[in-house]
Design a protein around this motif. Structure first.
Motif, short mmCIF file in Angstrom:
data_model
loop_
_atom_site.label_atom_id
_atom_site.label_comp_id
_atom_site.label_asym_id
_atom_site.label_seq_id
_atom_site.Cartn_x
_atom_site.Cartn_y
_atom_site.Cartn_z
N PHE A 49 0.73 -1.00 0.02
CA PHE A 49 0.00 -0.10 0.07
C PHE A 49 0.73 1.18 0.19
CE2 PHE A 49 -2.53 -3.35 1.99
CZ PHE A 49 -3.73 -3.28 1.31
N PRO A 50 0.89 2.01 -1.21
CA PRO A 50 1.67 3.05 -1.19
C PRO A 50 1.24 4.22 -0.26
CG PRO A 50 0.52 2.96 -3.08
CD PRO A 50 -0.02 1.82 -2.34
N ARG A 51 0.09 4.35 0.37
CA ARG A 51 -0.49 5.42 1.02
C ARG A 51 -0.02 5.19 2.50
NH1 ARG A 51 -6.42 7.11 -1.15
NH2 ARG A 51 -5.74 7.58 -3.34
N TYR A 52 0.06 6.39 3.27
CA TYR A 52 0.71 6.42 4.71
C TYR A 52 -0.80 6.59 5.44
CZ TYR A 52 5.08 7.14 3.03
OH TYR A 52 6.49 7.02 2.44
N LYS A 53 -0.59 6.11 6.58
CA LYS A 53 -1.87 6.07 7.52
C LYS A 53 -1.30 7.08 8.60
CE LYS A 53 -4.17 3.50 11.34
NZ LYS A 53 -4.28 2.29 11.89
N PHE A 54 -2.24 7.97 8.89
CA PHE A 54 -2.00 9.05 10.02
C PHE A 54 -2.82 8.95 10.95
CE2 PHE A 54 -0.84 10.82 5.70
CZ PHE A 54 0.42 11.66 6.05
N THR A 55 -2.11 8.87 12.39
CA THR A 55 -2.66 8.65 13.58
C THR A 55 -2.67 9.86 14.40
OG1 THR A 55 -1.99 6.28 13.55
CG2 THR A 55 -2.72 7.02 15.60
N SER A 56 -3.91 10.44 14.97
CA SER A 56 -3.82 11.51 15.65
C SER A 56 -3.19 11.12 16.98
CB SER A 56 -5.16 11.91 15.91
OG SER A 56 -5.96 10.82 16.75
N THR A 57 -2.63 12.34 17.76
CA THR A 57 -2.35 12.10 19.23
C THR A 57 -2.80 13.12 19.91
OG1 THR A 57 -0.28 13.72 18.91
CG2 THR A 57 0.12 11.56 18.21
N PRO A 58 -2.86 13.20 21.44
CA PRO A 58 -3.49 14.37 22.08
C PRO A 58 -2.51 15.32 22.47
CG PRO A 58 -2.76 12.36 23.63
CD PRO A 58 -2.52 12.04 22.11
N PHE A 59 -1.39 15.55 21.61
CA PHE A 59 -0.38 16.80 22.03
C PHE A 59 -0.10 17.52 20.81
CE2 PHE A 59 1.13 12.49 23.79
CZ PHE A 59 1.08 12.84 25.21
N THR A 60 0.58 18.78 21.34
CA THR A 60 0.78 19.88 20.08
C THR A 60 2.18 19.89 20.11
OG1 THR A 60 0.80 21.59 21.78
CG2 THR A 60 -1.22 20.92 20.65
N LEU A 61 2.88 20.68 19.29
CA LEU A 61 4.13 20.91 19.17
C LEU A 61 4.56 21.48 20.51
CD1 LEU A 61 6.70 20.97 17.39
CD2 LEU A 61 5.80 23.04 16.50
N LYS A 62 4.18 22.36 20.96
CA LYS A 62 4.56 22.88 22.30
C LYS A 62 4.99 21.74 23.28
CE LYS A 62 3.32 25.90 26.10
NZ LYS A 62 3.58 24.69 26.99
N ASP A 63 3.85 20.84 23.49
CA ASP A 63 4.15 19.89 24.52
C ASP A 63 5.57 19.12 24.38
OD1 ASP A 63 1.75 20.50 25.24
OD2 ASP A 63 0.69 19.12 24.12
N ILE A 64 6.10 18.93 23.12
CA ILE A 64 7.46 18.02 22.98
C ILE A 64 8.41 18.79 23.17
CG2 ILE A 64 6.10 16.29 21.90
CD1 ILE A 64 7.77 17.26 19.36
N LEU A 65 8.33 20.22 23.37
CA LEU A 65 9.57 21.20 23.18
C LEU A 65 9.93 21.58 24.77
CD1 LEU A 65 8.59 23.77 20.72
CD2 LEU A 65 9.95 21.59 20.20
N LEU A 66 11.23 21.86 24.96
CA LEU A 66 11.79 22.05 26.12
C LEU A 66 11.59 23.49 26.50
CD1 LEU A 66 15.71 20.65 25.80
CD2 LEU A 66 13.65 19.70 27.25
N GLY A 67 10.94 23.79 27.85
CA GLY A 67 10.74 25.12 28.10
C GLY A 67 9.34 25.28 28.13
N ASP A 68 8.74 26.39 28.76
CA ASP A 68 7.29 26.62 28.78
C ASP A 68 7.01 27.65 27.84
OD1 ASP A 68 6.93 24.69 30.67
OD2 ASP A 68 7.58 26.10 32.39
N ARG A 69 7.88 28.43 27.24
CA ARG A 69 7.48 29.26 26.23
C ARG A 69 6.42 28.86 25.14
NH1 ARG A 69 12.05 30.53 24.43
NH2 ARG A 69 11.77 30.40 22.23
N GLU A 70 5.32 29.76 25.06
CA GLU A 70 4.33 29.41 23.91
C GLU A 70 4.73 29.67 22.84
OE1 GLU A 70 1.23 28.08 24.28
OE2 GLU A 70 1.32 28.16 26.65
#
Length: 352
Positions: A46-67
């Motif tokens: 199957f050449p197509r990809y599967k996308f799975t949602s997560t409960p996180f945003t980009l800010k959640d995986i970055l160091l620091g609390d800056r928005e």
């Protein structure tokens, strides 16, 4: 039924193949701008990809609390109303029947009606985001990063744009025979035979989205893959080691080239110097024989070991000598080593 409608929307709208249909109505709110999704290839068939949602945003995986300061712009995209007749013998028709579960006895097709109305497009300001991430690092202790890093097939992506409805929308399906007028019922109780199904979902429902892949380096820095040519993923240690060795190799090659160029220039200079000496008569070159000139001495008689000549001993051939001059000094050394002929006379000719 929702998945079939969103796939049809993406197929008709197009957008160069970047748009991805939302697979499930229950997950539609998880595909908002700056949300994180996981991209996986199904298998080689199957050449197509599967996308799975997560409960996180980009800010959640970055160091620091800056928005994240990158803004989100929105505008109306189009007014979407679609009616299509799908054969039950095709892949899409089978998918709709299995998804909706309608009675298809005596039918050869499925009529699908999607009424999305005016849809809006919401997208992240890419230029602002690219400037901001240059100073941010990934938190490798985050659970999503650990799990994604352990799988070589998983690629983390950031949702960069989403397409949403602006009003309450309806989807309806009717099983029948080709050529019949399409009939739609929005309440299943009105259709006891189960040949019609309908759903209604609220406004501001995401029906499609697009992503940028993330490429994460070993030091925590990361890049947004803004083109289809660049690919996301995690930098592997073996890849980083190979890249380091490749850079060291290039540095050594460049250094060796510069050294060889310097040696070549030095050798040409010495050749010109000696040629100039031998091309002139002795009376003009043998300065050491004249009155008041410096005197050649054997340095061994003064407990000074043999060493490279200051003129011709610095090239690619380490020419050594036991002779020198005590009346000359270089770099704080109270003597210089010079071959008796011709270096002694050439050196003093230059000094004069």
């Amino acid at each position: 039924m929702f998945a079939a409608a969103t796939k049809s929307f993406v197929k008709q709208v197009g957008d160069g193949g970047r748009l991805v249909p939302v697979p499930s109505l229950s997950e539609a709110d998880k595909y908002q701008p700056l949300s994180l999704v996981v991209k996986k290839k199904r298998c080689f068939l199957f050449p197509r990809y599967k996308f799975t949602s997560t409960p996180f945003t980009l800010k959640d995986i970055l160091l620091g609390d800056r928005e994240i300061s990158a803004g989100i712009s929105s505008y109306q995209l189009l007014n979407y109303e679609d009616e299509s007749d799908v054969s039950l013998y095709g892949r899409r028709g089978n998918h709709i029947v299995n998804d909706v579960g309608i009675n298809v006895a005596g039918s050869d097709s499925v009529a699908v009606k999607a009424s999305f109305g005016v849809v809006t497009k919401h997208e992240v300001e890419v230029s602002t985001l690219l400037k901001e991430i240059t100073t941010r690092k990934i938190n490798f202790d985050h659970s999503l990063i650990r799990q994604s890093r352990s799988s070589r097939k998983a690629v983390l992506c950031v949702v960069m744009e989403s397409i949403r409805t602006t009003r309450q929308c309806s989807l309806s399906v009717h099983a029948g025979i080709r050529g019949e007028a399409m009939r739609f019922h929005f309440m299943d109780e009105q259709n006891p035979k189960g040949r019609d199904k309908a759903i209604v979902f609220p406004a501001h429902t995401t029906i499609a989205f697009s992503v940028f892949e993330l490429f994460i380096y070993l030091d925590g820095a990361f890049d947004l893959c803004v083109t289809s040519v660049s690919k996301g993923g995690f930098e592997r240690e073996e890849t980083a080691t190979f890249a380091l060795l490749y850079r060291l190799r290039n540095i050594l090659f460049e250094r060796n080239r510069r050294v060889m160029d310097a040696i070549s220039r030095s050798q040409l200079y010495l050749d010109d110097l000696f040629s100039d000496y031998y091309d002139k008569p002795l009376s003009m070159t043998d300065i050491s024989l004249k009155e008041g000139t410096h005197i050649r001495v054997n340095l061994l008689n003064h407990n000074i070991p043999k060493g490279p000549c200051i003129l011709c001993g610095m090239g690619n051939l380490k020419r050594e000598t036991v002779y020198g001059c005590f009346q000359c000094s270089v770099d704080g050394q109270k003597y210089v080593r010079l071959h008796a002929v011709p270096c002694f006379d050439i050196w003093h000719k230059r000094m004069k």
